[in-house]
Design a protein around this motif. Structure first.
Motif, short mmCIF file in Angstrom:
data_model
loop_
_atom_site.label_atom_id
_atom_site.label_comp_id
_atom_site.label_asym_id
_atom_site.label_seq_id
_atom_site.Cartn_x
_atom_site.Cartn_y
_atom_site.Cartn_z
N GLU A 114 0.96 -1.11 0.16
CA GLU A 114 -0.16 0.20 -0.03
C GLU A 114 0.84 1.21 -0.19
OE1 GLU A 114 -3.32 -0.08 2.82
OE2 GLU A 114 -2.86 -2.16 2.97
N ALA A 115 2.22 1.25 0.77
CA ALA A 115 2.89 2.19 0.80
C ALA A 115 3.38 2.58 -0.60
CB ALA A 115 4.14 2.03 1.75
N LEU A 116 3.97 1.37 -1.19
CA LEU A 116 4.50 1.61 -2.74
C LEU A 116 3.27 2.27 -3.63
CD1 LEU A 116 6.76 1.31 -4.63
CD2 LEU A 116 6.16 -1.23 -4.89
N SER A 117 2.09 1.72 -3.29
CA SER A 117 0.95 2.37 -4.33
C SER A 117 0.96 3.84 -4.14
CB SER A 117 -0.06 1.52 -3.88
OG SER A 117 -1.41 2.16 -4.77
N GLU A 118 1.16 4.21 -2.99
CA GLU A 118 0.95 5.85 -2.58
C GLU A 118 1.98 6.58 -3.26
OE1 GLU A 118 -1.40 7.45 -1.09
OE2 GLU A 118 -2.79 5.85 -0.48
N TYR A 119 3.41 6.12 -2.95
CA TYR A 119 4.49 6.80 -3.65
C TYR A 119 4.48 6.85 -5.36
CZ TYR A 119 6.53 5.61 1.22
OH TYR A 119 6.66 5.70 2.41
N ASN A 120 4.18 5.55 -5.90
CA ASN A 120 3.94 5.76 -7.41
C ASN A 120 2.77 6.54 -7.72
OD1 ASN A 120 6.01 3.96 -7.58
ND2 ASN A 120 4.64 1.83 -7.38
N SER A 121 1.91 6.51 -7.00
CA SER A 121 0.73 7.63 -7.27
C SER A 121 1.12 8.94 -7.43
CB SER A 121 -0.45 7.24 -6.38
OG SER A 121 -1.34 8.33 -6.76
N VAL A 122 1.84 9.28 -6.32
CA VAL A 122 2.34 10.77 -6.21
C VAL A 122 3.52 11.03 -7.48
CG1 VAL A 122 3.92 12.36 -4.71
CG2 VAL A 122 2.13 10.90 -3.79
N LEU A 123 4.33 10.16 -7.56
CA LEU A 123 5.28 10.30 -8.49
C LEU A 123 4.89 10.44 -9.97
CD1 LEU A 123 8.07 8.08 -7.25
CD2 LEU A 123 8.16 10.63 -7.41
N LYS A 124 3.67 9.82 -10.22
CA LYS A 124 2.88 9.57 -11.35
C LYS A 124 2.42 11.06 -11.94
CE LYS A 124 -0.72 7.34 -14.02
NZ LYS A 124 -1.46 6.15 -14.09
N LYS A 125 2.20 11.75 -10.69
CA LYS A 125 1.29 12.92 -11.05
C LYS A 125 2.63 14.20 -10.80
CE LYS A 125 -2.98 11.86 -8.84
NZ LYS A 125 -4.00 11.81 -7.64
N GLU A 126 3.59 13.82 -10.17
CA GLU A 126 4.75 14.65 -9.89
C GLU A 126 6.06 13.93 -9.84
OE1 GLU A 126 5.08 17.20 -6.05
OE2 GLU A 126 4.12 18.53 -7.34
#
Length: 599
Positions: free
Chosen positions: A244-256
């Motif tokens: 779940e943590a990795l999903s949050e990081y990747n979600s942020v990096l996808k947008k920024e």
């Protein structure tokens, strides 16, 4: 405030005891009529007659006037008299509490403050002072009751809620802590600090659901601020929810994609998963990113160095990273300084480290530390031209740093540029202050004195020597030269002898110091004493100085041993590289001749 007379004064002690008993009884009766609450309760007060009200007002104002005039004993008596007129006057009790505090009568002081607060429960000043006293005496439960009443009276006072928060934290009353934080949030609105404080409390309570709920609420309130999404990821990672943590990081990096906070957290994720190759790649990406703050880069490099040392200390990877970083434009010299420190730690060749120091002063010409490192290196190599080339800009960029004048002056001395040396040293001593290195400032003045003496400016030279000894009374080199030059002029010989003797005591095997002391004794016609010290000087003189040997001949001649004197003079003539006409005349005439006889 001076203490009022605590002895019986117009019978006030007895009156006060009776008065306090009467008031206590009245308050007790009032309290019996109504159950005691946890907050300060008002007291039912009987109305004063018009005459008593006027009398009270008169004496109370007079008490205040006497207090302002500094007549504290009179004011104290008048406040007591006010209570005789009106035993329910909160202002009188509050005023008296200060007097009992001065008299160190804390129990009576507290009684007065409590009565003032009960008689006027809406008075913020009385309640706040009472709460402060309770906190000071560690009566935290009572303090909590008082501050709750304050908060009730003034619901908009977040400073009162802040104190309540601390009181509930001290009592480990976490439910009340949360409730108080909610009250502050109602007044001030949500904030990161309040959310983190709530999360900390929920963490202590072990309520993980509410802990993460607070953080998610904050993220929802700030949908365009991705740091809260990263914080959610960090919380998930710390609580064992890696996917779940990795999903949050990747979600942020996808947008920024350049979000450094997310990239740093992703690095932590790789390390937690023992994905070493990905962690190294991520570290390098962060180190080479222009968006990563210098402080973060330095932390990453220190961690990289620490990991490298733990894994055997191979510097190849670390130096490779440093090389890539320093190939980029640098806003400041922090990375280069860390690189130089690492190279020194690994005991790399001095010339290799110097290339980094040169990079540092390219980035920051006023970097005194790097420039001084290069100066010391050049000095050890006796590359005096390079010392001058480094020290001159150092003086310009760091005009108050005395070390640059020191190196520059010494380099000029080595190149026989005495005028430039003298000017540099004089500018150097102008920078001296109480925080300057006393040894260095002393040496500056000693060198100035030597240069002035060479120019025949003896009085200026001696003034410089005096300044030298003010900074460092035991500057041995200065003491020796000063003493010798005085003896050459035949002036102030007792002073010269004292200075020279200190050098001999400090370094009894120094042939130069022994020679100076022997020569001063000789100048005072103490020839036998002089012979003792010149013998020691000759024995210690491994370099075979022509001056010391000639002095030995002079001393022996005046001590009556002409054969030994001629032997020394002949040897001095052999050692002297220049033609010494005076010495030749001594040998020819077989007698001592004063220096002035050459003229």
């Amino acid at each position: 405030m001076s203490k009022p007379n605590k002895t019986c004064r117009n019978g006030w002690t007895l009156r006060l005891m009776l008065l306090l008993l009467a008031v206590s009884a009245t308050l007790f009766v009032a309290a019996k009529k109504k159950p005691r609450a946890k907050t300060v309760q008002p007291v039912v007060i009987s109305a004063l007659s018009e005459n008593d009200a006027k009398r009270f007002k008169y004496f109370y104002l007079e008490a205040v006037r006497q207090q302002q005039a500094g007549h504290f004993a009179a004011a104290y008596d008048l406040f007591l008299h006010c209570l005789e007129i009106n035993p329910f006057a909160p202002e009188a009790y509050f005023a008296l509490s200060s007097y009992y505090s001065e008299m160190k009568d804390d129990s009576t002081m507290l009684v007065c403050m409590e009565k003032a607060a009960r008689l006027s429960p809406d008075n913020f000043t009385y309640l706040e002072r009472l709460g402060q006293v309770y906190i000071k005496t560690h009566e935290f439960n009572k303090a909590t009751e008082v501050y709750e009443q304050l908060a009730s009276n003034s619901p908009g006072r977040t400073d009162v809620l802040g104190i309540l928060l601390q009181l509930y934290q001290h009592a480990d009353n976490y439910d009340k802590v949360i409730a108080t934080l909610d009250r502050i949030e109602t007044l001030e609105g949500s904030s990161e600090d309040l959310t983190l404080s709530k999360m900390q409390v929920y963490s202590i309570k072990g309520d993980k659901k509410k802990e993460i709920k607070e953080l998610r609420n904050l993220a929802r309130q700030h949908p365009n601020d991705y740091k809260y999404r990263v914080m959610i990821g960090n919380w998930l990672l710390q609580n064992g929810k890696e996917k779940e943590a990795l999903s949050e990081y990747n979600s942020v990096l996808k947008k920024e994609p350049d979000n450094i906070m997310a990239q740093m957290s992703l690095l932590d994720y790789y390390k937690a998963q023992n994905q070493d190759s990905l962690a190294r790649a991520q570290t390098e990406r962060l180190l080479l990113s222009p968006n990563t703050e210098i402080e973060s880069k330095i932390l990453l490099l220190r961690q990289l160095i620490s990991d490298s040392e733990q894994n055997g200390g191979d510097s190849t990877e670390v130096l490779d990273i440093f090389g890539k970083i320093l190939a980029q434009p640098q806003e400041n010299a922090g990375m280069a300084e860390l690189c130089a420190a690492y190279m020194s730690l690994k005991k790399m060749p001095e010339d290799t480290v110097n290339t980094v120091y040169e990079r540092i002063i390219d980035i920051e010409p006023d970097n005194a530390g790097a420039r001084l490192q290069l100066l010391q290196s050049a000095w050890k190599k006796k590359d005096f031209n390079k010392v001058i080339a480094l020290a001159k800009p150092g003086v310009e960029y760091n005009p108050s740093n005395i070390w640059f004048y020191y190196f520059l002056g010494l380099a000029y001395a080595q190149n026989d540029e005495s005028e430039l040396e003298l000017n540099t040293l004089r500018k150097g001593v102008e920078q001296a202050d109480e925080e300057s290195n006393k040894d260095i400032v002393s040496d500056f003045y000693a060198m100035i004195g030597d240069l002035l003496h060479e120019q025949g400016k003896n009085e200026e030279a001696y003034a410089a020597y005096d300044s030298c000894l003010q900074w460092k009374p035991d500057n041995i080199g200065c003491l020796n030269n000063y003493a010798y030059f005085l003896s050459e002029e035949g002036r102030e010989l007792p002073k010269a002898e004292q200075m020279s003797y200190r050098t001999v005591k400090a370094e009894p095997g120094n042939s130069t110091f022994l020679d100076t002391y022997a020569w001063i004794l000789f100048k005072q016609q103490r020839f036998e004493e002089a012979r003792i010290y010149i013998d020691q000087a000759v024995a210690a003189d491994s370099a075979q100085s022509a001056v010391i040997v000639e002095h030995a001949g002079d001393i022996y001649m005046m001590a009556g041993d002409s054969a030994k004197a001629l032997e020394y003079w002949q040897k001095a003539l052999e050692l002297d590289e220049e033609e010494n006409a005076l010495l030749q005349r001594k040998i020819k005439l077989k007698k001592y001749i004063e220096e002035d006889a050459k003229k």
